[in-house]
Enzyme design. Sequence first.
Site, PDB file in Angstrom:
ATOM      1  N   CYS A 181      -0.524   4.085   2.032  1.00  0.00           N
ATOM      2  CA  CYS A 181      -0.374   3.967   3.492  1.00  0.00           C
ATOM      3  C   CYS A 181       1.054   4.259   3.915  1.00  0.00           C
ATOM      4  CB  CYS A 181      -0.681   2.552   3.982  1.00  0.00           C
ATOM      5  SG  CYS A 181      -2.017   1.719   3.170  1.00  0.00           S
ATOM      6  N   ASP A 182       2.017   3.737   3.177  1.00  0.00           N
ATOM      7  CA  ASP A 182       3.389   3.701   3.686  1.00  0.00           C
ATOM      8  C   ASP A 182       4.387   4.574   2.929  1.00  0.00           C
ATOM      9  OD1 ASP A 182       2.490   1.790   5.451  1.00  0.00           O
ATOM     10  OD2 ASP A 182       2.993   0.117   4.121  1.00  0.00           O
TER      11      ASP A 182
ATOM     12  N   CYS B  44       0.833  -1.197   0.000  1.00  0.00           N
ATOM     13  CA  CYS B  44       0.000   0.000   0.000  1.00  0.00           C
ATOM     14  C   CYS B  44       0.872   1.253   0.000  1.00  0.00           C
ATOM     15  CB  CYS B  44      -0.933  -0.011   1.199  1.00  0.00           C
ATOM     16  SG  CYS B  44      -2.027   1.417   1.252  1.00  0.00           S
TER      17      CYS B  44
END
Length: 349
Positions: free
Chosen positions: A171-172, A168
Site C-alpha cells: 500500500c505505502d 503494508c
Amino acid sequence: MTERVVIIGSGPAGWSAAIYASRANLEPLVFEGALTEENRMRGTLPLGQLSLTTEVENYPGFPGGNLTQYLETALPESQRQFMAPHGGHGVTGPELMELMRQQAKNFGTRVITDDVLEVDLSVNPFRIQPLDGEAITAHSIIIATGARANYLGLPSEEKFKNFGVSACAVCDGALPRFRNKPLVVVGGGDSAMEEASYLTKFASTVYLVHRRGEFRASKIMAQRVIDNPKITVKWFSGVEEVLGDEKLGVTGVRLKNLQTGATEDLAASGMFCAIGHSPNTDFLKGQIATDDKGYVVYSQPFRTNTSVDGVFAAGDVADSYYRQAITSAGTGCMAALDAERWLAGQGVH
Ligand code: NAP
C-alpha cells in the site's frame, strides 16, 4: 422482522456471499463496518484490506496493464463482445471492492454502514447488536469480518502510524517519503520476506529485524532475502522505540539486541510491521469455536459451517494461511450456498 441472512463484513468474502445470497432471493443485509477513526487506525474500515492496496494483479479476470489492448490481443475480433471497463490500467483494490459492493446492491443486497458490537448466538433467531441503533434478529449469519495487521504495540509506533509506520509495503512502499531512504521491516515470516523484498524496489537499503536467529518463512522466500544485497538482516533484535519528530515523521528506530541487551540506532524513514495478522472476531466474545489465535474454525472439511448451527464463516476471519482476495471470494460464495441450503432445511426460503 427476522432477517434470513445477515452478512457481517465487507471484503471480497462478504460481497461474494451477498451476491450469491441476493441472487437466491434471500435479500441479505450486510453490515459493512463503521467509518470511525478507530477503524481507520486499526485498518478495519469498510471494504476490508483490499481497500488499503493499490493495483491488484492476481484477481482472475482483471489482467493488469491496458485491458482494452489486452482484449484486442487475447481475443479474435469475432469474440470481442464488450469494451473493457478500464481503459488505462488493471483494477485497484478499492475499485475491485466498490465493483463487488455495487454488484451485490444491484441484486437487492441492503447495506448498513456500521459495526456489529456483539451477537448472541445462544438464541435462535440470533441477535445482532450494531454500534448504533436497534438490535436485529437473523435466522442465519455469515461472518466475513477479515483480519487486520498486527503492530508491536509501542507508544512511539502508534504516534507515527501513517507518518512512516505502516503494516503494508504494497500500500505505502511507493510513497515519496520512502524513496531512496533506508527502511526497516520487522518480522521473520513469509510476509516479512515479501515486504522486505518488495521494498528494495524503492529503498536505498532495507533492514530486516527479527527476534530470533532463524526465519519462520519458507526456505525459498528466506533465501531470496539472504541473497538480496539491498537487505541487511538484524538477527536476535527487537525494535525498542520508533524515533522521529512531528515535522519529519519517522527518522529511525532504536534496536535492542535480545541476546546482549546492546542498543543501536538505525536511521530510516519508515518502519513496516510484518508480524502477522489478527482476525476481527472480538465481537463474537467466545460464542463460537476459534483457534488459539482467534480465527473461526470450520466444523467440517470443505464446508463453511462453524460450531454454531446456522452460522457460517468466509474469508480471512477463518483463514490464516491463504489470505487472498480470490480465496476469500470463493469461501464467500460457499458460505452463501451453505446458508441457503441450511435455511431451506429449516423451512426458511
Ligand atoms: P507468521 O508466519 O505468523 O510470521 C510472523 C512473524 O512475526 C514471525 O517470524 C514472528 O516471530 C514475528 N513476530 C510475531 N510477533 C512478533 C512481535 N511481537 N515482535 C517481533 N516479531 C514478532 O505471519 P506471516 O508472515 O504474516 O504469514 C502468515 C501466513 O501467510 C503464513 O502461513 C505464510 O506462509 C503465509 N504467507 C505466504 C506468502 C507467500 O507464500 N507468498 C506471503 C505472505 C504470507 P517468530 O518467528 O519468532 O515467531
